[in-house]
Design a protein around this motif. Structure first.
Motif, PDB file in Angstrom:
ATOM      1  N   ALA A   1       4.364  -5.628  -8.610  1.00 14.48           N
ATOM      2  CA  ALA A   1       4.035  -6.990  -8.180  1.00 14.48           C
ATOM      3  C   ALA A   1       3.052  -6.953  -7.010  1.00 14.48           C
ATOM      4  O   ALA A   1       2.070  -7.719  -6.968  1.00 14.48           O
ATOM      5  CB  ALA A   1       5.299  -7.745  -7.787  1.00 14.48           C
ATOM      6  N   ALA A   2       3.284  -6.078  -6.030  1.00 10.76           N
ATOM      7  CA  ALA A   2       2.390  -5.971  -4.874  1.00 10.76           C
ATOM      8  C   ALA A   2       1.017  -5.489  -5.328  1.00 10.76           C
ATOM      9  O   ALA A   2      -0.013  -5.976  -4.825  1.00 10.76           O
ATOM     10  CB  ALA A   2       2.984  -5.012  -3.846  1.00 10.76           C
ATOM     11  N   GLN A   3       0.966  -4.594  -6.245  1.00 11.49           N
ATOM     12  CA  GLN A   3      -0.302  -4.054  -6.744  1.00 11.49           C
ATOM     13  C   GLN A   3      -1.121  -5.149  -7.423  1.00 11.49           C
ATOM     14  O   GLN A   3      -2.349  -5.212  -7.278  1.00 11.49           O
ATOM     15  CB  GLN A   3      -0.023  -2.899  -7.722  1.00 11.49           C
ATOM     16  N   SER A   4      -0.447  -6.018  -8.147  1.00 11.80           N
ATOM     17  CA  SER A   4      -1.172  -7.077  -8.849  1.00 11.80           C
ATOM     18  C   SER A   4      -1.665  -8.169  -7.895  1.00 11.80           C
ATOM     19  O   SER A   4      -2.625  -8.873  -8.192  1.00 11.80           O
ATOM     20  CB  SER A   4      -0.303  -7.682  -9.939  1.00 11.80           C
ATOM     21  N   LEU A   5      -1.021  -8.332  -6.723  1.00 14.62           N
ATOM     22  CA  LEU A   5      -1.423  -9.358  -5.768  1.00 14.62           C
ATOM     23  C   LEU A   5      -2.572  -8.906  -4.851  1.00 14.62           C
ATOM     24  O   LEU A   5      -3.263  -9.744  -4.269  1.00 14.62           O
ATOM     25  CB  LEU A   5      -0.228  -9.787  -4.908  1.00 14.62           C
ATOM     26  N   ILE A   6      -2.777  -7.598  -4.706  1.00 15.49           N
ATOM     27  CA  ILE A   6      -3.808  -7.077  -3.809  1.00 15.49           C
ATOM     28  C   ILE A   6      -5.149  -7.104  -4.552  1.00 15.49           C
ATOM     29  O   ILE A   6      -5.248  -6.671  -5.704  1.00 15.49           O
ATOM     30  CB  ILE A   6      -3.448  -5.649  -3.355  1.00 15.49           C
ATOM     31  N   PRO A   7      -6.221  -7.601  -3.889  1.00 12.23           N
ATOM     32  CA  PRO A   7      -7.524  -7.655  -4.547  1.00 12.23           C
ATOM     33  C   PRO A   7      -8.087  -6.250  -4.758  1.00 12.23           C
ATOM     34  O   PRO A   7      -7.771  -5.329  -4.015  1.00 12.23           O
ATOM     35  CB  PRO A   7      -8.395  -8.455  -3.564  1.00 12.23           C
ATOM     36  N   PRO A   8      -8.919  -6.059  -5.790  1.00 15.51           N
ATOM     37  CA  PRO A   8      -9.481  -4.740  -6.072  1.00 15.51           C
ATOM     38  C   PRO A   8     -10.335  -4.253  -4.897  1.00 15.51           C
ATOM     39  O   PRO A   8     -10.911  -5.015  -4.155  1.00 15.51           O
ATOM     40  CB  PRO A   8     -10.355  -4.959  -7.302  1.00 15.51           C
ATOM     41  N   GLY A   9     -10.348  -2.928  -4.747  1.00 19.76           N
ATOM     42  CA  GLY A   9     -11.145  -2.314  -3.682  1.00 19.76           C
ATOM     43  C   GLY A   9     -10.385  -1.171  -3.040  1.00 19.76           C
ATOM     44  O   GLY A   9      -9.379  -0.671  -3.558  1.00 19.76           O
ATOM     45  N   THR A  10     -10.843  -0.784  -1.841  1.00 15.94           N
ATOM     46  CA  THR A  10     -10.222   0.353  -1.149  1.00 15.94           C
ATOM     47  C   THR A  10      -8.816   0.030  -0.666  1.00 15.94           C
ATOM     48  O   THR A  10      -7.964   0.911  -0.593  1.00 15.94           O
ATOM     49  CB  THR A  10     -11.087   0.776   0.047  1.00 15.94           C
ATOM     50  N   VAL A  11      -8.560  -1.231  -0.325  1.00 19.69           N
ATOM     51  CA  VAL A  11      -7.210  -1.615   0.115  1.00 19.69           C
ATOM     52  C   VAL A  11      -6.231  -1.427  -1.035  1.00 19.69           C
ATOM     53  O   VAL A  11      -5.106  -0.958  -0.841  1.00 19.69           O
ATOM     54  CB  VAL A  11      -7.197  -3.076   0.634  1.00 19.69           C
ATOM     55  N   ARG A  12      -6.658  -1.804  -2.245  1.00 22.10           N
ATOM     56  CA  ARG A  12      -5.779  -1.657  -3.416  1.00 22.10           C
ATOM     57  C   ARG A  12      -5.498  -0.175  -3.690  1.00 22.10           C
ATOM     58  O   ARG A  12      -4.377   0.197  -4.039  1.00 22.10           O
ATOM     59  CB  ARG A  12      -6.419  -2.319  -4.623  1.00 22.10           C
ATOM     60  N   LYS A  13      -6.516   0.679  -3.537  1.00 16.85           N
ATOM     61  CA  LYS A  13      -6.322   2.115  -3.738  1.00 16.85           C
ATOM     62  C   LYS A  13      -5.352   2.683  -2.705  1.00 16.85           C
ATOM     63  O   LYS A  13      -4.469   3.478  -3.033  1.00 16.85           O
ATOM     64  CB  LYS A  13      -7.657   2.852  -3.668  1.00 16.85           C
ATOM     65  N   ALA A  14      -5.500   2.290  -1.460  1.00 15.29           N
ATOM     66  CA  ALA A  14      -4.597   2.752  -0.395  1.00 15.29           C
ATOM     67  C   ALA A  14      -3.179   2.255  -0.647  1.00 15.29           C
ATOM     68  O   ALA A  14      -2.194   2.984  -0.443  1.00 15.29           O
ATOM     69  CB  ALA A  14      -5.099   2.287   0.968  1.00 15.29           C
ATOM     70  N   ALA A  15      -3.063   0.987  -1.093  1.00 11.63           N
ATOM     71  CA  ALA A  15      -1.735   0.434  -1.392  1.00 11.63           C
ATOM     72  C   ALA A  15      -1.107   1.166  -2.579  1.00 11.63           C
ATOM     73  O   ALA A  15       0.107   1.413  -2.598  1.00 11.63           O
ATOM     74  CB  ALA A  15      -1.847  -1.054  -1.674  1.00 11.63           C
ATOM     75  N   GLY A  16      -1.918   1.528  -3.575  1.00  9.00           N
ATOM     76  CA  GLY A  16      -1.403   2.282  -4.728  1.00  9.00           C
ATOM     77  C   GLY A  16      -0.900   3.654  -4.319  1.00  9.00           C
ATOM     78  O   GLY A  16       0.152   4.114  -4.776  1.00  9.00           O
ATOM     79  N   PHE A  17      -1.666   4.314  -3.436  1.00 11.63           N
ATOM     80  CA  PHE A  17      -1.247   5.631  -2.941  1.00 11.63           C
ATOM     81  C   PHE A  17       0.049   5.529  -2.140  1.00 11.63           C
ATOM     82  O   PHE A  17       0.986   6.308  -2.336  1.00 11.63           O
ATOM     83  CB  PHE A  17      -2.366   6.239  -2.076  1.00 11.63           C
ATOM     84  N   THR A  18       0.103   4.523  -1.239  1.00 14.12           N
ATOM     85  CA  THR A  18       1.308   4.321  -0.418  1.00 14.12           C
ATOM     86  C   THR A  18       2.499   3.971  -1.309  1.00 14.12           C
ATOM     87  O   THR A  18       3.616   4.460  -1.109  1.00 14.12           O
ATOM     88  CB  THR A  18       1.065   3.205   0.609  1.00 14.12           C
ATOM     89  N   GLY A  19       2.270   3.120  -2.302  1.00 15.51           N
ATOM     90  CA  GLY A  19       3.350   2.765  -3.232  1.00 15.51           C
ATOM     91  C   GLY A  19       3.845   3.968  -4.009  1.00 15.51           C
ATOM     92  O   GLY A  19       5.049   4.117  -4.262  1.00 15.51           O
ATOM     93  N   GLY A  20       2.932   4.873  -4.391  1.00 18.64           N
ATOM     94  CA  GLY A  20       3.333   6.097  -5.095  1.00 18.64           C
ATOM     95  C   GLY A  20       4.216   6.983  -4.231  1.00 18.64           C
ATOM     96  O   GLY A  20       5.194   7.572  -4.701  1.00 18.64           O
ATOM     97  N   LEU A  21       3.856   7.071  -2.937  1.00 15.22           N
ATOM     98  CA  LEU A  21       4.691   7.861  -2.006  1.00 15.22           C
ATOM     99  C   LEU A  21       6.078   7.247  -1.848  1.00 15.22           C
ATOM    100  O   LEU A  21       7.082   7.958  -1.804  1.00 15.22           O
ATOM    101  CB  LEU A  21       3.998   7.977  -0.653  1.00 15.22           C
ATOM    102  N   ILE A  22       6.110   5.901  -1.752  1.00 11.32           N
ATOM    103  CA  ILE A  22       7.410   5.225  -1.624  1.00 11.32           C
ATOM    104  C   ILE A  22       8.257   5.473  -2.866  1.00 11.32           C
ATOM    105  O   ILE A  22       9.456   5.769  -2.772  1.00 11.32           O
ATOM    106  CB  ILE A  22       7.202   3.715  -1.370  1.00 11.32           C
ATOM    107  N   LEU A  23       7.640   5.367  -4.048  1.00 10.27           N
ATOM    108  CA  LEU A  23       8.374   5.608  -5.302  1.00 10.27           C
ATOM    109  C   LEU A  23       8.859   7.058  -5.373  1.00 10.27           C
ATOM    110  O   LEU A  23       9.987   7.324  -5.811  1.00 10.27           O
ATOM    111  CB  LEU A  23       7.496   5.263  -6.503  1.00 10.27           C
ATOM    112  N   LEU A  24       8.038   7.980  -4.922  1.00  8.27           N
ATOM    113  CA  LEU A  24       8.439   9.388  -4.895  1.00  8.27           C
ATOM    114  C   LEU A  24       9.640   9.592  -3.979  1.00  8.27           C
ATOM    115  O   LEU A  24      10.581  10.322  -4.329  1.00  8.27           O
ATOM    116  CB  LEU A  24       7.265  10.265  -4.443  1.00  8.27           C
ATOM    117  N   LEU A  25       9.644   8.948  -2.815  1.00 11.08           N
ATOM    118  CA  LEU A  25      10.792   9.061  -1.908  1.00 11.08           C
ATOM    119  C   LEU A  25      12.057   8.489  -2.531  1.00 11.08           C
ATOM    120  O   LEU A  25      13.151   9.040  -2.378  1.00 11.08           O
ATOM    121  CB  LEU A  25      10.486   8.368  -0.579  1.00 11.08           C
ATOM    122  N   VAL A  26      11.918   7.357  -3.232  1.00  9.48           N
ATOM    123  CA  VAL A  26      13.077   6.755  -3.890  1.00  9.48           C
ATOM    124  C   VAL A  26      13.596   7.676  -4.992  1.00  9.48           C
ATOM    125  O   VAL A  26      14.807   7.838  -5.164  1.00  9.48           O
ATOM    126  CB  VAL A  26      12.723   5.358  -4.441  1.00  9.48           C
TER     127      VAL A  26
END
Length: 161
Positions: free
Chosen positions: A21-46
Protein backbone atom coordinates in the motif's frame (compact mmCIF):
# COMPACT_ATOMS: atom_id res chain seq x y z
CA UNK A 1 4.23 -23.96 18.49
CA UNK A 2 1.40 -23.70 15.98
CA UNK A 3 0.30 -20.45 17.61
CA UNK A 4 3.76 -18.97 17.13
CA UNK A 5 3.76 -19.97 13.45
CA UNK A 6 0.30 -18.43 13.00
CA UNK A 7 1.40 -15.15 14.61
CA UNK A 8 4.56 -15.06 12.48
CA UNK A 9 2.66 -15.69 9.24
CA UNK A 10 0.08 -13.05 10.16
CA UNK A 11 2.80 -10.47 10.79
CA UNK A 12 4.52 -11.32 7.49
CA UNK A 13 1.25 -10.93 5.55
CA UNK A 14 0.33 -7.70 7.39
CA UNK A 15 3.74 -6.11 6.75
CA UNK A 16 3.60 -7.19 3.09
CA UNK A 17 0.17 -5.59 2.63
CA UNK A 18 1.25 -2.36 4.36
CA UNK A 19 4.43 -2.16 2.29
CA UNK A 20 2.50 -2.72 -0.93
CA UNK A 21 0.00 0.00 0.00
CA UNK A 22 2.82 2.44 0.88
CA UNK A 23 4.63 1.60 -2.35
CA UNK A 24 1.56 2.37 -4.42
CA UNK A 25 1.02 5.75 -2.67
CA UNK A 26 4.60 7.01 -3.20
CA UNK A 27 5.18 8.82 -6.53
CA UNK A 28 7.69 7.26 -8.96
CA UNK A 29 11.31 8.35 -8.65
CA UNK A 30 14.24 8.02 -6.27
CA UNK A 31 12.02 8.33 -3.19
CA UNK A 32 10.01 5.32 -4.36
CA UNK A 33 13.22 3.32 -4.92
CA UNK A 34 14.50 4.21 -1.44
CA UNK A 35 11.11 3.34 0.07
CA UNK A 36 11.15 -0.01 -1.78
CA UNK A 37 14.62 -0.79 -0.45
CA UNK A 38 13.64 0.21 3.10
CA UNK A 39 10.43 -1.82 2.83
CA UNK A 40 12.45 -4.86 1.68
CA UNK A 41 14.70 -4.55 4.73
CA UNK A 42 11.66 -4.29 7.02
CA UNK A 43 10.11 -7.38 5.40
CA UNK A 44 13.41 -9.24 5.78
CA UNK A 45 13.51 -8.38 9.49
CA UNK A 46 9.93 -9.59 9.93
CA UNK A 47 10.78 -12.84 8.13
CA UNK A 48 13.89 -13.43 10.25
CA UNK A 49 12.37 -12.36 13.58
CA UNK A 50 11.84 -15.95 14.86
CA UNK A 51 15.47 -16.80 14.13
CA UNK A 52 16.86 -13.56 15.54
CA UNK A 53 14.71 -13.83 18.66
CA UNK A 54 15.59 -17.46 19.38
CA UNK A 55 17.04 -18.15 22.79
CA UNK A 56 20.09 -20.16 21.81
CA UNK A 57 21.09 -20.72 25.44
CA UNK A 58 17.97 -22.83 25.93
CA UNK A 59 18.82 -24.87 22.86
CA UNK A 60 20.84 -27.61 24.48
CA UNK A 61 22.19 -30.20 22.10
CA UNK A 62 22.78 -33.40 23.99
CA UNK A 63 24.77 -35.82 21.89
CA UNK A 64 25.77 -38.13 24.74
CA UNK A 65 22.89 -40.53 24.00
CA UNK A 66 23.89 -40.65 20.36
CA UNK A 67 27.53 -41.20 21.25
CA UNK A 68 26.56 -44.08 23.53
CA UNK A 69 24.35 -45.60 20.82
CA UNK A 70 27.15 -45.32 18.26
CA UNK A 71 29.64 -46.96 20.63
CA UNK A 72 27.20 -49.80 21.36
CA UNK A 73 26.61 -50.34 17.64
CA UNK A 74 30.35 -50.36 16.96
CA UNK A 75 30.81 -52.99 19.67
CA UNK A 76 28.01 -55.11 18.15
CA UNK A 77 29.57 -54.85 14.71
CA UNK A 78 33.00 -55.77 16.07
CA UNK A 79 31.50 -58.84 17.79
CA UNK A 80 29.70 -59.86 14.60
CA UNK A 81 32.90 -59.43 12.61
CA UNK A 82 34.87 -61.51 15.12
CA UNK A 83 32.23 -64.27 15.02
CA UNK A 84 32.27 -64.32 11.22
CA UNK A 85 36.07 -64.40 11.18
CA UNK A 86 36.07 -67.24 13.75
CA UNK A 87 33.65 -69.23 11.60
CA UNK A 88 35.80 -68.76 8.50
CA UNK A 89 38.99 -69.67 10.36
CA UNK A 90 37.34 -72.79 11.79
CA UNK A 91 36.12 -73.87 8.33
CA UNK A 92 39.49 -73.25 6.71
CA UNK A 93 41.31 -75.08 9.51
CA UNK A 94 38.94 -78.04 9.23
CA UNK A 95 39.56 -78.18 5.47
CA UNK A 96 43.33 -78.03 6.07
CA UNK A 97 43.17 -80.85 8.62
CA UNK A 98 41.12 -82.99 6.25
CA UNK A 99 43.66 -82.39 3.46
CA UNK A 100 46.54 -83.19 5.80
CA UNK A 101 44.77 -86.35 6.97
CA UNK A 102 44.28 -87.37 3.34
CA UNK A 103 48.01 -86.87 2.67
CA UNK A 104 48.81 -89.07 5.67
CA UNK A 105 46.30 -91.74 4.64
CA UNK A 106 43.98 -91.15 7.60
CA UNK A 107 40.23 -90.98 7.21
CA UNK A 108 38.75 -88.62 9.78
CA UNK A 109 36.03 -86.06 10.30
CA UNK A 110 36.95 -82.95 12.20
CA UNK A 111 35.41 -80.07 14.13
CA UNK A 112 37.58 -77.11 15.13
CA UNK A 113 36.88 -74.67 17.96
CA UNK A 114 38.40 -71.19 17.86
CA UNK A 115 39.17 -68.73 20.62
CA UNK A 116 40.07 -65.07 20.36
CA UNK A 117 43.76 -64.48 20.87
CA UNK A 118 45.40 -61.58 22.69
CA UNK A 119 45.35 -59.43 19.55
CA UNK A 120 41.59 -59.94 19.05
CA UNK A 121 41.97 -62.38 16.16
CA UNK A 122 40.36 -65.83 16.47
CA UNK A 123 42.82 -68.72 16.37
CA UNK A 124 42.27 -72.50 16.26
CA UNK A 125 42.02 -73.65 19.87
CA UNK A 126 40.98 -77.29 19.83
CA UNK A 127 40.13 -80.04 17.39
CA UNK A 128 37.68 -82.90 17.78
CA UNK A 129 38.48 -85.71 15.37
CA UNK A 130 36.52 -88.84 14.64
CA UNK A 131 38.41 -91.74 13.10
CA UNK A 132 41.44 -93.89 13.78
CA UNK A 133 43.94 -91.92 15.84
CA UNK A 134 47.02 -90.94 13.86
CA UNK A 135 50.17 -89.87 15.70
CA UNK A 136 51.47 -88.21 12.52
CA UNK A 137 48.29 -86.13 12.18
CA UNK A 138 48.32 -85.29 15.90
CA UNK A 139 51.93 -84.13 15.57
CA UNK A 140 51.07 -82.04 12.48
CA UNK A 141 48.17 -80.39 14.35
CA UNK A 142 50.54 -79.44 17.15
CA UNK A 143 53.44 -78.19 15.03
CA UNK A 144 51.59 -76.56 12.14
CA UNK A 145 48.40 -75.28 13.81
CA UNK A 146 49.49 -74.88 17.42
CA UNK A 147 46.83 -77.25 18.76
CA UNK A 148 48.60 -79.29 21.45
CA UNK A 149 47.76 -82.92 22.08
CA UNK A 150 45.81 -82.09 25.26
CA UNK A 151 43.34 -80.03 23.18
CA UNK A 152 42.93 -82.73 20.54
CA UNK A 153 40.00 -85.02 21.22
CA UNK A 154 39.99 -88.25 19.27
CA UNK A 155 36.91 -90.47 18.93
CA UNK A 156 37.31 -93.94 17.50
CA UNK A 157 34.82 -94.75 14.77
CA UNK A 158 32.71 -97.86 15.34
CA UNK A 159 32.89 -100.09 12.27
CA UNK A 160 29.99 -102.44 12.90
CA UNK A 161 28.28 -103.89 9.83
Amino acid sequence: MMEAVRVWLTSVVLVSVLLSAAQSLIPPGTVRKAAGFTGGLILLLVLLRPVLGADLDRLALDFSDYQTAVEERQAELADTQTEAMASIIAEQTEAYILDKAGELGAEVTVRVETRTGGDGVPVPWSAELTGAQSEALASALETELGIPAERQVWHERNTED
